[in-house]
Write a protein that holds these residues in place. Structure first.
Motif, PDB file in Angstrom:
ATOM      1  N   LYS A  23       0.846  -1.194   0.000  1.00  0.00           N
ATOM      2  CA  LYS A  23       0.000   0.000   0.000  1.00  0.00           C
ATOM      3  C   LYS A  23       0.884   1.248   0.000  1.00  0.00           C
ATOM      4  CE  LYS A  23      -3.592  -2.593  -0.001  1.00  0.00           C
ATOM      5  NZ  LYS A  23      -4.341  -2.748  -1.271  1.00  0.00           N
ATOM      6  N   ARG A  24       1.070   1.801  -1.193  1.00  0.00           N
ATOM      7  CA  ARG A  24       1.926   2.978  -1.339  1.00  0.00           C
ATOM      8  C   ARG A  24       1.173   4.205  -1.837  1.00  0.00           C
ATOM      9  NH1 ARG A  24       7.181   0.103  -4.283  1.00  0.00           N
ATOM     10  NH2 ARG A  24       7.723  -1.290  -2.554  1.00  0.00           N
ATOM     11  N   LEU A  25      -0.086   4.020  -2.243  1.00  0.00           N
ATOM     12  CA  LEU A  25      -0.883   5.153  -2.673  1.00  0.00           C
ATOM     13  C   LEU A  25      -0.922   6.181  -1.545  1.00  0.00           C
ATOM     14  CD1 LEU A  25      -4.224   4.879  -4.586  1.00  0.00           C
ATOM     15  CD2 LEU A  25      -4.000   6.510  -2.737  1.00  0.00           C
ATOM     16  N   ALA A  26      -0.751   7.462  -1.882  1.00  0.00           N
ATOM     17  CA  ALA A  26      -0.653   8.494  -0.854  1.00  0.00           C
ATOM     18  C   ALA A  26      -1.508   9.691  -1.212  1.00  0.00           C
ATOM     19  CB  ALA A  26       0.800   8.928  -0.682  1.00  0.00           C
ATOM     20  N   ALA A  27      -2.208  10.236  -0.229  1.00  0.00           N
ATOM     21  CA  ALA A  27      -3.011  11.444  -0.408  1.00  0.00           C
ATOM     22  C   ALA A  27      -2.663  12.454   0.679  1.00  0.00           C
ATOM     23  CB  ALA A  27      -4.497  11.107  -0.366  1.00  0.00           C
ATOM     24  N   TYR A  28      -2.733  13.720   0.315  1.00  0.00           N
ATOM     25  CA  TYR A  28      -2.364  14.810   1.220  1.00  0.00           C
ATOM     26  C   TYR A  28      -3.409  15.914   1.091  1.00  0.00           C
ATOM     27  CZ  TYR A  28       2.194  12.566   0.294  1.00  0.00           C
ATOM     28  OH  TYR A  28       3.216  11.672   0.105  1.00  0.00           O
ATOM     29  N   ILE A  29      -3.748  16.544   2.193  1.00  0.00           N
ATOM     30  CA  ILE A  29      -4.546  17.768   2.174  1.00  0.00           C
ATOM     31  C   ILE A  29      -3.685  18.849   2.799  1.00  0.00           C
ATOM     32  CG2 ILE A  29      -6.676  18.894   2.913  1.00  0.00           C
ATOM     33  CD1 ILE A  29      -7.961  16.109   3.056  1.00  0.00           C
ATOM     34  N   VAL A  30      -3.312  19.827   1.997  1.00  0.00           N
ATOM     35  CA  VAL A  30      -2.335  20.828   2.421  1.00  0.00           C
ATOM     36  C   VAL A  30      -2.762  22.212   1.931  1.00  0.00           C
ATOM     37  CG1 VAL A  30      -0.371  19.236   2.496  1.00  0.00           C
ATOM     38  CG2 VAL A  30      -0.953  20.370   0.344  1.00  0.00           C
ATOM     39  N   ARG A  31      -2.114  23.233   2.479  1.00  0.00           N
ATOM     40  CA  ARG A  31      -2.389  24.609   2.067  1.00  0.00           C
ATOM     41  C   ARG A  31      -1.476  25.058   0.938  1.00  0.00           C
ATOM     42  NH1 ARG A  31      -3.280  24.116   7.486  1.00  0.00           N
ATOM     43  NH2 ARG A  31      -5.345  24.814   8.210  1.00  0.00           N
ATOM     44  N   SER A  32      -0.402  24.324   0.720  1.00  0.00           N
ATOM     45  CA  SER A  32       0.512  24.614  -0.381  1.00  0.00           C
ATOM     46  C   SER A  32       1.089  23.305  -0.894  1.00  0.00           C
ATOM     47  CB  SER A  32       1.653  25.525   0.086  1.00  0.00           C
ATOM     48  OG  SER A  32       2.682  25.568  -0.893  1.00  0.00           O
ATOM     49  N   PRO A  33       1.207  23.131  -2.220  1.00  0.00           N
ATOM     50  CA  PRO A  33       1.830  21.904  -2.748  1.00  0.00           C
ATOM     51  C   PRO A  33       3.234  21.666  -2.191  1.00  0.00           C
ATOM     52  CG  PRO A  33       0.752  23.115  -4.512  1.00  0.00           C
ATOM     53  CD  PRO A  33       0.716  24.008  -3.300  1.00  0.00           C
ATOM     54  N   GLN A  34       3.946  22.720  -1.858  1.00  0.00           N
ATOM     55  CA  GLN A  34       5.298  22.571  -1.327  1.00  0.00           C
ATOM     56  C   GLN A  34       5.320  21.955   0.070  1.00  0.00           C
ATOM     57  OE1 GLN A  34       8.204  23.085  -3.115  1.00  0.00           O
ATOM     58  NE2 GLN A  34       6.691  23.243  -4.772  1.00  0.00           N
TER      59      GLN A  34
END
Length: 286
Positions: A117-128
């Protein structure tokens, strides 16, 4: 693994489909997929999608300045539905890792085959804020990625060219499949040392990189998500075609296997007829 052309195809598809729609729900089916916790998934609910961009192999959905970013890794994929299922995801009870819903009733699921399981999701205020994006090298399809920039990247490096093309901190977006295709088109051994290439070889390799990637992006353009995998496979000349005839010279396409991947090449076109040994068993044949 989806690489730059397929990820660009998905990005273009999503941009055309979801910009100016509101996100009405982000449901997590696997806790391991979410790599961030602030902002939470609920923060996206009701926000208007203002853009969809690609960063290397990452897809970035911008919703009023809050970014849902995901990386499909080796076995992940996006499954689009014009009408999202009415049932809510239950964590741990579904093969679906993430479900995203939009205000017109459509949406997509992120799924992942296999046990790794390597699929990854992020919720962030900046892509950086996503480490993998912050460390990316230049994009080979950006107008600033010139022949001179590419030559500067290769200069002095003692890395094998196959590994360098796959290194996301050096060049963003190219993986195992397209590095095989690019090296075959450039008639270069995957084991050639990057810094030892002649000026002519660097120029030929740059042209091959641009032509292979731009051609694959053009093929992916306009295709729905469900058709992109087949389009990728159909366009490969050596990758995934072990035992078949090389389309250039007619020699057999050969393979070198590693612990978690394999590469394909043509000995006549790329290594002067020398056969590369399977690294699981021995070193390069002399």
């Amino acid at each position: 693994m989806p690489e730059l052309p397929e990820v660009q195809g998905l990005t273009d598809f999503l941009r055309a489909r979801v910009v100016d729609l509101a996100m009405t729900g982000v449901e997590v089916g696997s806790f391991s997929v979410m790599k961030t916790f602030d902002p939470p998934p609920q923060a996206l609910q009701g926000l208007l999608v203002t853009g969809v961009e690609r960063h290397g192999k990452f897809i970035d959905i911008d919703a009023d300045g809050v970014h849902l970013i995901f990386h499909l890794a080796r076995a992940g994929w996006l499954r689009w539905s014009e009408q999202s299922p009415a049932t809510m995801l239950r964590p741990g009870k579904s093969p679906i890792a993430l479900r995203v819903r939009f205000s017109d009733g459509a949406g997509f699921d992120l799924t992942e085959a296999g046990t790794q399981k390597r699929l990854a999701a992020y919720i962030v205020r900046s892509p950086q804020d996503v480490p993998g994006i912050a460390s990316l090298g230049p994009d080979p399809l950006h107008e600033s990625f010139t022949r001179e920039v590419f030559a500067g990247i290769l200069e002095g490096r003692r890395t094998q060219i196959k590994g360098l093309l796959r290194d996301q901190s050096v060049i963003a977006g190219v993986g195992n499949a397209y590095s095989d295709e690019v090296l075959h088109a450039a008639k270069l051994s995957p084991y050639a040392v990057a810094g030892s290439l002649s000026e002519e070889q660097v120029s030929v390799l740059y042209d091959a990189l641009e032509q292979i990637l731009r051609g694959a992006v053009a093929t992916a353009s306009g295709k729905p998500a469900k058709d992109l995998k087949d389009a990728k496979r159909a366009g490969m000349r050596v990758h995934g075609r072990t035992g078949e005839a090389c389309p250039v010279c007619g020699d057999v396409v050969r393979e070198v296997s590693f612990a978690d991947r394999s590469m394909q090449y043509c000995a006549t076109c790329q290594t002067g007829g020398k056969v590369l040994a399977d690294r699981r068993m021995s070193r390069l044949l002399k």
